[in-house]
Design a protein around this motif. Structure first.
Motif, PDB file in Angstrom:
ATOM      1  N   ALA A  10      18.349  -1.258 -14.903  1.00 37.21           N
ATOM      2  CA  ALA A  10      16.894  -1.235 -15.027  1.00 37.21           C
ATOM      3  C   ALA A  10      16.349  -0.113 -14.146  1.00 37.21           C
ATOM      4  N   VAL A  11      15.459   0.683 -14.704  1.00 40.16           N
ATOM      5  CA  VAL A  11      14.756   1.723 -13.955  1.00 40.16           C
ATOM      6  C   VAL A  11      13.293   1.623 -14.350  1.00 40.16           C
ATOM      7  N   LEU A  12      12.445   1.298 -13.377  1.00 44.88           N
ATOM      8  CA  LEU A  12      11.011   1.182 -13.633  1.00 44.88           C
ATOM      9  C   LEU A  12      10.260   2.173 -12.755  1.00 44.88           C
ATOM     10  N   ARG A  13       9.205   2.746 -13.312  1.00 49.25           N
ATOM     11  CA  ARG A  13       8.384   3.734 -12.601  1.00 49.25           C
ATOM     12  C   ARG A  13       6.948   3.254 -12.583  1.00 49.25           C
ATOM     13  N   ASP A  14       6.324   3.316 -11.422  1.00 48.68           N
ATOM     14  CA  ASP A  14       4.898   3.034 -11.322  1.00 48.68           C
ATOM     15  C   ASP A  14       4.150   4.045 -12.191  1.00 48.68           C
ATOM     16  N   GLN A  15       3.073   3.626 -12.813  1.00 48.49           N
ATOM     17  CA  GLN A  15       2.344   4.519 -13.717  1.00 48.49           C
ATOM     18  C   GLN A  15       1.845   5.779 -13.040  1.00 48.49           C
ATOM     19  N   GLN A  16       1.591   5.714 -11.745  1.00 48.48           N
ATOM     20  CA  GLN A  16       1.067   6.872 -11.021  1.00 48.48           C
ATOM     21  C   GLN A  16       2.168   7.721 -10.380  1.00 48.48           C
ATOM     22  N   ALA A  17       3.416   7.301 -10.475  1.00 48.19           N
ATOM     23  CA  ALA A  17       4.523   8.040  -9.854  1.00 48.19           C
ATOM     24  C   ALA A  17       4.836   9.301 -10.650  1.00 48.19           C
TER      25      ALA A  17
ATOM     26  N   GLY B 263       0.798  -1.216   0.000  1.00 48.39           N
ATOM     27  CA  GLY B 263       0.000   0.000   0.000  1.00 48.39           C
ATOM     28  C   GLY B 263       0.835   1.271   0.000  1.00 48.39           C
ATOM     29  N   MET B 264       2.065   1.171  -0.453  1.00 49.16           N
ATOM     30  CA  MET B 264       2.928   2.353  -0.500  1.00 49.16           C
ATOM     31  C   MET B 264       2.510   3.272  -1.640  1.00 49.16           C
ATOM     32  N   ARG B 265       2.890   4.535  -1.518  1.00 46.32           N
ATOM     33  CA  ARG B 265       2.617   5.480  -2.597  1.00 46.32           C
ATOM     34  C   ARG B 265       3.416   5.083  -3.829  1.00 46.32           C
ATOM     35  N   PRO B 266       2.979   5.495  -5.021  1.00 50.21           N
ATOM     36  CA  PRO B 266       3.693   5.141  -6.255  1.00 50.21           C
ATOM     37  C   PRO B 266       5.157   5.562  -6.201  1.00 50.21           C
ATOM     38  N   LEU B 267       6.020   4.693  -6.683  1.00 50.53           N
ATOM     39  CA  LEU B 267       7.449   4.960  -6.633  1.00 50.53           C
ATOM     40  C   LEU B 267       8.134   4.425  -7.877  1.00 50.53           C
TER      41      LEU B 267
ATOM     42  N   ARG C  55      10.468  10.670 -10.164  1.00 53.63           N
ATOM     43  CA  ARG C  55      10.765   9.485  -9.357  1.00 53.63           C
ATOM     44  C   ARG C  55      11.912   8.640  -9.917  1.00 53.63           C
ATOM     45  N   PRO C  56      12.021   8.403 -11.222  1.00 48.94           N
ATOM     46  CA  PRO C  56      13.160   7.608 -11.714  1.00 48.94           C
ATOM     47  C   PRO C  56      14.514   8.251 -11.408  1.00 48.94           C
ATOM     48  N   GLN C  57      14.606   9.577 -11.533  1.00 46.82           N
ATOM     49  CA  GLN C  57      15.862  10.259 -11.229  1.00 46.82           C
ATOM     50  C   GLN C  57      16.169  10.187  -9.732  1.00 46.82           C
TER      51      GLN C  57
END
Length: 104
Positions: free
Chosen positions: A41-48, A24-28, A52-54
């Motif tokens: 590899a750098v992945l970002r949640d769609q809502q982040a 249940g963490m916030r998007p990251l 956030r990637p940087q």
């Protein structure tokens, strides 16, 4: 110790995002770097947010540079045994490794 390649890095980043979602963490975002600090590899949640990637990459580079975990001051996951096939510390169960104590 297994070699950290693209497939493993992508799997680690994807697993991190899934686990954060189940907690249940916030998007990251999750960044996995090689030993020289280059992103594998750098992945970002769609809502982040777009930064956030940087931020994730910067935290991972800081972890590499200081040999500490970005949040807890504990050893980096590679030092804690993730790449040796061990389980990450479970903070919910009070695992001593989550408080920065070395592996036993």
């Amino acid at each position: 110790m297994p070699t950290l390649d693209f497939e493993l890095a992508a799997q680690l980043a994807a697993t991190t995002l899934r686990h954060a979602h189940t907690l249940g963490m916030r998007p990251l975002a999750a960044a996995v770097l090689d030993s020289a600090g280059h992103p594998l590899a750098v992945l970002r949640d769609q809502q982040a947010s777009f930064l956030r990637p940087q931020i994730a990459t910067g935290k991972a580079r800081g972890c590499l540079g200081m040999g500490l975990g970005a949040r807890t001051g504990s050893p980096c996951p590679s030092d804690a045994g993730v790449l040796r096939g061990h389980q990450l510390p479970n903070r919910r169960r009070g695992d001593s490794r989550a408080r920065g104590h070395p592996d036993t």
